[in-house]
Design an enzyme around this catalytic site. Structure first.
Site, short mmCIF file in Angstrom:
data_model
loop_
_atom_site.label_atom_id
_atom_site.label_comp_id
_atom_site.label_asym_id
_atom_site.label_seq_id
_atom_site.Cartn_x
_atom_site.Cartn_y
_atom_site.Cartn_z
CG ASP A 145 78.46 8.26 33.27
OD1 ASP A 145 78.31 9.26 32.55
OD2 ASP A 145 79.37 7.44 33.26
CG ASP A 191 77.81 12.11 31.35
OD1 ASP A 191 77.11 11.15 30.98
OD2 ASP A 191 78.60 12.13 31.70
CG ASP A 246 83.20 9.88 34.35
OD1 ASP A 246 84.02 9.78 35.01
OD2 ASP A 246 83.36 10.51 33.39
CD1 TRP A 249 90.05 10.05 35.80
CD2 TRP A 249 88.74 8.75 34.19
NE1 TRP A 249 90.86 9.40 34.79
CE2 TRP A 249 90.22 8.67 34.14
CE3 TRP A 249 87.90 8.16 33.58
CZ2 TRP A 249 90.72 7.66 33.15
CZ3 TRP A 249 88.22 7.13 32.56
CH2 TRP A 249 89.79 6.99 32.37
CB THR A 276 75.57 10.56 28.05
OG1 THR A 276 75.00 10.94 29.30
CG2 THR A 276 74.93 10.95 26.68
CG ASN A 294 79.85 5.76 28.72
OD1 ASN A 294 80.26 6.00 29.69
ND2 ASN A 294 79.50 6.64 27.95
CD1 TRP A 298 83.99 10.63 23.99
CD2 TRP A 298 84.36 11.61 25.88
NE1 TRP A 298 85.51 10.51 24.57
CE2 TRP A 298 85.35 10.98 25.46
CE3 TRP A 298 84.06 12.38 26.94
CZ2 TRP A 298 86.48 11.32 26.08
CZ3 TRP A 298 85.32 12.68 27.77
CH2 TRP A 298 86.44 12.26 27.49
CG ASP A 299 78.46 12.04 27.56
OD1 ASP A 299 78.60 11.04 26.70
OD2 ASP A 299 78.93 12.20 28.82
#
Length: 349
Positions: free
Chosen positions: A42, A47, A71, A112, A163, A211, A283-284
């Site tokens: 996203d 990502d 996002d 964001w 992700t 997410n 995170w991703d």
């Protein structure tokens, strides 16, 4: 740590085609039948890094990228994805990039989402030649239908790195259940199992991760489906913040395109006063890096369901086998953070 010349060749070429396999007896069946990887993201900074890492998974072939308007703003995120892949040497027919048509139940804050524009403007991917090449990788069709078409015709199962929200996977499960067996597994960044969430909005209790909060119904549908799930919740990703110390290490290997891209994009994130308690996390990237080297991750099997009630929308609820809504999920709950940072630096060198 291994990265052979064959692996690096795969990184830049992106495909061992059937023509190569049939005409060159020195190419082994192993490399002709590489694991097929699809990235469904996203468009946030991390990502794009997950997508980059997905091109480096050993004995694998990235075959597609879908982008959700979550996002990010989807148009620049699609363009950026294609520009990065073109820079890595991918050609038309080796990989496809497409934007999905889903809309949010709970939209990400607009502030964001703008990083997709910043990443798309990075000089390391915006030469005129690269932009023209990247356009050939983009499909005008809806991303969810592009993925469905690929699954329908692929002779091999596909591992999907997710992700962003689970909307694309829910679309496949709900509309094309016959294609679910073509999904080997989904490796998902999402949820917060035994830690607090990162959603801080009026009317929500803070238990969810963004997410799954963006489209909680789709998350619930996927967790009720037969799709195998490997989950990277905040429990794991909280261990890998994007720090000044980490990002500045890319400066010592800046002659590499991957280090230029990683360093430049993550440098946008070392100070985030408007979100996540001034922290931004990998995170991703961690989620995708698991497929490069799983040894840094510790897992446990957990029964999980998704809460769709208003105050807890998107929460990943630990439950038991007796719960009719429970799904048995592989949950990553611990990570060797220093190994992760070193791994990313090595593969970007």
């Amino acid at each position: 740590f291994f990265f052979s010349s064959r692996r690096r060749h795969t990184r830049y070429i992106g495909d061992w085609s059937s023509d190569v396999c049939s005409s060159d007896p020195t190419v082994s069946v192993l490399y002709c039948r590489m694991k097929k990887i699809w990235v469904d993201h996203d468009g946030g900074v991390d990502d794009f890094m997950a997508m980059v890492i997905a091109t480096l998974i050993p004995d694998s072939q990235l075959v597609g990228v879908t982008v959700i308007d979550a996002d990010c703003f989807v148009e620049p995120a699609v363009q950026c994805s294609a520009r990065v892949l073109a820079k890595l040497g991918y050609k038309e027919g080796e990989v496809v990039v497409a934007g999905c048509s889903f809309t949010a139940t709970n939209p990400f804050p607009k502030a964001w989402r703008g990083h997709a524009y910043n990443c798309n403007d990075l000089p390391c991917i915006t030469s005129s030649k690269n932009i023209e090449q990247s356009k050939k990788l983009i499909s005008a069709e809806k991303g969810e239908e592009v993925l469905a078409a690929y699954l329908r015709t692929s002779p091999d199962p596909v591992t999907i790195v997710v992700t962003g929200p689970l909307s694309t996977i829910a679309y496949i499960a709900n509309n094309y259940p016959d294609l679910v067996p073509k999904i080997e597994s989904i490796v998902v960044m999402g949820g917060a199992v035994d830690v607090k969430g990162n959603v801080a909005v009026d009317g929500h209790d803070g238990s969810a991760e963004w997410n799954l909060y963006w489209d909680p119904k789709s998350a619930a549908d996927v967790f009720k489906s037969a799709v195998p799930i490997i989950l990277f919740p905040l429990d794991a990703t909280n261990s890998v913040p994007i720090t000044h110390a980490f990002v500045t290490r890319f400066g010592d290997q800046y002659d590499s395109f991957l280090s230029q891209f990683a360093g430049s994009t993550w440098a946008m994130c070392t100070s985030q006063p408007h979100c996540f308690d001034d922290e931004y996390y990998a995170w991703d990237a961690l989620t995708a890096a698991y497929l490069v080297d799983a040894s840094m991750c510790t897992f446990e099997d957990r029964y999980i369901k998704i809460d769709t009630s208003a105050a807890s929308q998107g929460r990943t609820v630990p439950t038991t086998v007796d719960d009719p809504d429970a799904k048995l999920v592989q949950v990553c709950h611990a990570v060797d953070a220093e190994y992760f940072y070193s791994l990313v630096l090595r593969i970007c060198a």
